[in-house]
Motif scaffolding. Structure first.
Motif, mmCIF file in Angstrom:
data_model
loop_
_atom_site.group_PDB
_atom_site.id
_atom_site.type_symbol
_atom_site.label_atom_id
_atom_site.label_comp_id
_atom_site.label_asym_id
_atom_site.label_seq_id
_atom_site.Cartn_x
_atom_site.Cartn_y
_atom_site.Cartn_z
ATOM 1 N N GLU A 1 -0.861 -9.198 7.607
ATOM 2 C CA GLU A 1 -0.085 -8.378 8.527
ATOM 3 C C GLU A 1 1.164 -8.008 7.776
ATOM 4 O O GLU A 1 1.323 -6.311 7.836
ATOM 5 N N ARG A 2 1.513 -8.501 6.594
ATOM 6 C CA ARG A 2 2.513 -7.938 5.533
ATOM 7 C C ARG A 2 1.850 -6.578 4.944
ATOM 8 O O ARG A 2 2.409 -5.711 4.517
ATOM 9 N N ARG A 3 0.527 -6.881 4.556
ATOM 10 C CA ARG A 3 -0.132 -5.835 3.885
ATOM 11 C C ARG A 3 -0.327 -4.585 4.550
ATOM 12 O O ARG A 3 -0.078 -3.423 4.055
ATOM 13 N N ARG A 4 -0.700 -4.699 6.029
ATOM 14 C CA ARG A 4 -0.717 -3.363 6.758
ATOM 15 C C ARG A 4 0.524 -2.673 7.011
ATOM 16 O O ARG A 4 0.607 -1.551 6.825
ATOM 17 N N GLN A 5 1.488 -3.555 7.107
ATOM 18 C CA GLN A 5 2.985 -2.736 7.152
ATOM 19 C C GLN A 5 3.392 -2.113 5.886
ATOM 20 O O GLN A 5 4.000 -1.123 6.046
ATOM 21 N N LEU A 6 3.008 -2.956 4.880
ATOM 22 C CA LEU A 6 3.392 -2.233 3.472
ATOM 23 C C LEU A 6 2.608 -0.943 3.159
ATOM 24 O O LEU A 6 3.331 0.102 2.703
ATOM 25 N N LEU A 7 1.416 -0.663 3.529
ATOM 26 C CA LEU A 7 0.743 0.497 3.161
ATOM 27 C C LEU A 7 1.073 1.409 4.103
ATOM 28 O O LEU A 7 1.175 2.529 4.018
ATOM 29 N N ASP A 8 1.782 1.009 5.425
ATOM 30 C CA ASP A 8 2.340 1.863 6.113
ATOM 31 C C ASP A 8 3.526 2.693 5.734
ATOM 32 O O ASP A 8 3.961 3.772 5.765
ATOM 33 N N VAL A 9 4.365 1.701 5.193
ATOM 34 C CA VAL A 9 5.693 1.957 4.773
ATOM 35 C C VAL A 9 5.463 3.157 3.432
ATOM 36 O O VAL A 9 6.291 4.000 3.092
ATOM 37 N N LEU A 10 4.408 2.688 2.515
ATOM 38 C CA LEU A 10 4.150 3.579 1.391
ATOM 39 C C LEU A 10 3.050 4.923 1.351
ATOM 40 O O LEU A 10 2.944 5.555 0.672
ATOM 41 N N ALA A 11 2.555 4.976 2.835
ATOM 42 C CA ALA A 11 1.577 6.061 3.057
ATOM 43 C C ALA A 11 2.058 7.436 2.528
ATOM 44 O O ALA A 11 1.094 7.890 1.822
ATOM 45 N N LEU B 1 5.304 7.697 -7.535
ATOM 46 C CA LEU B 1 5.574 6.423 -8.644
ATOM 47 C C LEU B 1 5.606 5.281 -7.965
ATOM 48 O O LEU B 1 5.723 4.242 -8.856
ATOM 49 N N ILE B 2 5.596 5.164 -6.687
ATOM 50 C CA ILE B 2 5.738 3.769 -5.987
ATOM 51 C C ILE B 2 4.476 3.488 -5.017
ATOM 52 O O ILE B 2 4.421 4.462 -4.358
ATOM 53 N N ARG B 3 3.550 2.743 -5.732
ATOM 54 C CA ARG B 3 2.202 2.552 -5.057
ATOM 55 C C ARG B 3 1.981 1.137 -5.042
ATOM 56 O O ARG B 3 2.317 0.294 -5.786
ATOM 57 N N PRO B 4 1.265 0.655 -3.838
ATOM 58 C CA PRO B 4 0.625 -0.652 -3.828
ATOM 59 C C PRO B 4 -0.315 -0.928 -4.868
ATOM 60 O O PRO B 4 -1.104 -0.131 -4.994
ATOM 61 N N VAL B 5 -0.453 -2.167 -5.295
ATOM 62 C CA VAL B 5 -1.666 -2.574 -6.160
ATOM 63 C C VAL B 5 -2.798 -2.861 -5.251
ATOM 64 O O VAL B 5 -2.584 -3.144 -4.019
ATOM 65 N N PRO B 6 -3.732 -2.673 -5.579
ATOM 66 C CA PRO B 6 -5.005 -2.768 -4.870
ATOM 67 C C PRO B 6 -5.466 -4.173 -4.628
ATOM 68 O O PRO B 6 -5.300 -5.169 -5.624
ATOM 69 N N PRO B 7 -5.898 -4.647 -3.432
ATOM 70 C CA PRO B 7 -6.361 -6.167 -3.092
ATOM 71 C C PRO B 7 -7.774 -6.064 -2.851
ATOM 72 O O PRO B 7 -8.585 -4.699 -2.571
ATOM 73 N N THR B 8 -8.426 -7.034 -2.858
ATOM 74 C CA THR B 8 -10.027 -7.229 -2.408
ATOM 75 C C THR B 8 -10.161 -8.608 -1.619
ATOM 76 O O THR B 8 -9.485 -9.398 -2.500
ATOM 77 N N GLY B 9 -10.996 -8.698 -0.871
ATOM 78 C CA GLY B 9 -11.623 -9.953 -0.291
ATOM 79 C C GLY B 9 -13.016 -10.172 -0.941
ATOM 80 O O GLY B 9 -13.527 -11.031 -0.676
ATOM 81 N N ASP B 10 -13.535 -9.179 -1.694
ATOM 82 C CA ASP B 10 -14.789 -9.264 -2.145
ATOM 83 C C ASP B 10 -14.901 -9.882 -3.474
ATOM 84 O O ASP B 10 -14.217 -9.377 -4.499
#
Length: 269
Positions: free
Chosen positions: A83-93, A98-107
């Motif tokens: 849930e935090r990740r989804r909101q983070l992506l919305d904030v930074l969309a 210069l301010i970007r989210p680090v990439p995550p993966t579940g794979d």
């Protein structure tokens, strides 16, 4: 994240100025220097004046964002990571480049490819989808690629056996020893093995710059100098002392290398 004033006197003013485009929030993030090649070079952050990119530099500074802790007056620590990740992506969309989210993966396969191509990044963090909790209860795991090498013992620091650690050195090109870091506290077995081998120089306690013993701005490290005759094998999360001739994080001493002398060590520039 507070809204900073646009003032080039502040360190990393260009990144701080970019943050003004974001809504009021608290982020878990880290400044990173990215080379033109795409690799991360932490040492560039320490050599930078902080007044924005200078002409001709081979890197740019970014804010790599890991997590969202609060948005406006609403805390997000109690929410799960997904849930935090989804909101983070919305904030930074639509935020600054210069301010970007680090990439995550579940794979797993993707994670293993990252591990094989870290490009200067020291490790990979694994987070369960739990609330954001500080300390060891967080459930986070960190994988680091570890490297072994050798260094000479230049001194001993620490007031008690449990806190004793070594000042480590490597020879300069001219043969003189240069301190390149301070070890983690010694394991009991290593400490017992070293005890009869180390001989004080007779100088008494001296101080090592905090930049060598930890991070820029850190307090000086008091230590007792010893004769540089003993070599130890160490384990660190980087192949050698690459940042201003020092180890970024404290190495672990694995064992005494009785088969080596300080003159066998490679020169450190």
């Amino acid at each position: 994240m507070p809204r900073p004033a646009s003032d080039t006197r502040y360190p990393f003013a260009d990144v701080a100025d970019a943050a003004r485009a974001l809504p009021a929030c608290v982020l878990d993030a880290e400044l990173v220097a990215v080379l033109d090649s795409g690799e991360v070079a932490f040492s560039r952050l320490q050599s930078r004046s902080g007044r924005g990119p200078r002409r001709g530099e081979d890197f740019t500074v970014h804010l790599a964002v890991f997590d969202l802790l609060a948005l406006g007056d609403t805390g997000w620590r109690s929410r799960g990571y997904d849930e935090r990740r989804r909101q983070l992506l919305d904030v930074l969309a639509d935020g600054p480049a210069l301010i970007r989210p680090v990439p995550p993966t579940g794979d797993l396969a993707t994670a293993l490819r990252w591990v094989g191509a870290l490009g200067g990044v020291e490790g990979v963090v694994m987070k369960p989808s739990r609330p954001y909790i500080a300390g060891r209860q967080s459930g986070w795991l960190k994988w680091r690629r570890m490297h072994t090498s050798e260094a000479a013992v230049l001194g001993v620091s620490g007031r008690t056996p449990a806190t004793q650690c070594l000042v480590l050195g490597l020879p300069r090109p001219d043969g003189r020893m240069r301190a390149v870091g301070v070890s983690l506290p010694l394991a009991p077995g290593v400490r017992r093995e070293l005890l009869p081998l180390l001989h004080p120089t007779g100088e008494g306690v001296v101080e090592l710059s905090g930049t060598v013993g930890g991070l820029p701005g850190a307090a000086p490290v008091p230590y007792l100098p010893v004769m540089a005759t003993v070599v130890v094998e160490i384990e660190a999360d980087q192949e050698g002392p690459t940042e201003f001739g020092r180890f970024r994080h404290r190495p672990r001493v694995l064992r005494v290398r009785g088969d080596m002398a300080p003159t066998d060590l490679p020169a450190n520039r």
